[in-house]
Design a protein around this motif. Structure first.
Motif, PDB file in Angstrom:
ATOM      1  N   ASP A 106       1.243   2.150  -3.464  1.00  0.00           N
ATOM      2  CA  ASP A 106      -0.008   2.691  -4.009  1.00  0.00           C
ATOM      3  C   ASP A 106      -0.185   4.152  -3.604  1.00  0.00           C
ATOM      4  N   GLU A 134      -8.511   4.903   1.453  1.00  0.00           N
ATOM      5  CA  GLU A 134      -8.048   4.158   0.275  1.00  0.00           C
ATOM      6  C   GLU A 134      -7.019   3.109   0.688  1.00  0.00           C
ATOM      7  N   TYR A 135      -6.030   3.547   1.468  1.00  0.00           N
ATOM      8  CA  TYR A 135      -4.951   2.648   1.897  1.00  0.00           C
ATOM      9  C   TYR A 135      -4.525   2.997   3.308  1.00  0.00           C
ATOM     10  N   GLN A 157      -1.293   1.400   5.773  1.00  0.00           N
ATOM     11  CA  GLN A 157      -0.233   0.409   5.951  1.00  0.00           C
ATOM     12  C   GLN A 157       0.602   0.762   7.169  1.00  0.00           C
ATOM     13  N   PHE A 216       0.814  -1.210   0.000  1.00  0.00           N
ATOM     14  CA  PHE A 216       0.000   0.000   0.000  1.00  0.00           C
ATOM     15  C   PHE A 216       0.851   1.265   0.000  1.00  0.00           C
TER      16      PHE A 216
END
Length: 186
Positions: free
Chosen positions: A61, A109-110, A112, A58
């Motif tokens: 990303d 969205e992400y 991590q 991620f």
């Protein structure tokens, strides 16, 4: 206008593991500035450092999104306490990308956590980093709904952090939702 500084939002506390004895560690919750060369460089260095599978994860990303100029907001938890004009990638513990979907709704969205500090790590230095990131986001977006699509392996984590499973978003993901109420945050 180009600036060269992450925006400090708030302090938080996580558990530091010291010879298997938990103790508190003060950290900073910051918002990365997509127009800051220093912030973008720290983000890229973090993605490379966290890379365990050759360009996946991620963090990569989030790098792609920031490079494309996507108008989302980008956050980090860091042990760094000052000098945010020179964000230290070695001190970043967690990253998140959040977009505004509608008025009153945010979408993660992400998210991590540093792989060296997860439950799967051999010798993590800190614990509860992901939960702390979620708490900081809930506090920042208090009064709004927060949604996300969780990978199967993280569903229990989000449920433990107050999210509700509201159905399948794909074969590999579940849609999760958190709604604040006057008694939700402490």
């Amino acid at each position: 206008m180009i600036t060269f500084q992450a925006n400090y939002l708030n302090s938080a506390t996580i558990q530091r593991i010291n010879n298997y004895k938990p103790c508190s560690k003060k950290i900073a919750f910051i918002e990365l500035n997509p127009n800051s060369v220093s912030d973008v460089l720290a983000l890229h260095k973090t993605a490379i450092k966290w890379d365990k599978n050759g360009g996946e994860g991620f963090a990569y990303d989030i790098c792609r999104a920031i490079n494309k100029g996507i108008k989302d907001r980008f956050f980090a938890l860091t042990t760094q306490q000052d000098n945010f004009d020179r964000l230290n990638s070695n001190q970043i513990l967690s990253l998140a990308q959040v977009k505004t979907e509608n008025e009153g709704e945010e979408f993660i969205e992400y998210l991590q956590v540093d792989p060296d500090n997860t439950n799967l790590a051999a010798e993590p230095q800190f614990s509860h980093i992901g939960s702390t990131m979620l708490h900081c986001l809930k506090t920042l977006f208090n009064g709004k709904k927060i949604g996300l699509d969780s990978v199967k392996s993280a569903i229990l984590f989000y449920l433990k952090n107050g999210f509700k499973d509201i159905g399948s978003s794909s074969d590999d993901e579940r849609r999760m939702l958190w709604e604040s109420s006057p008694t939700t945050l402490h």
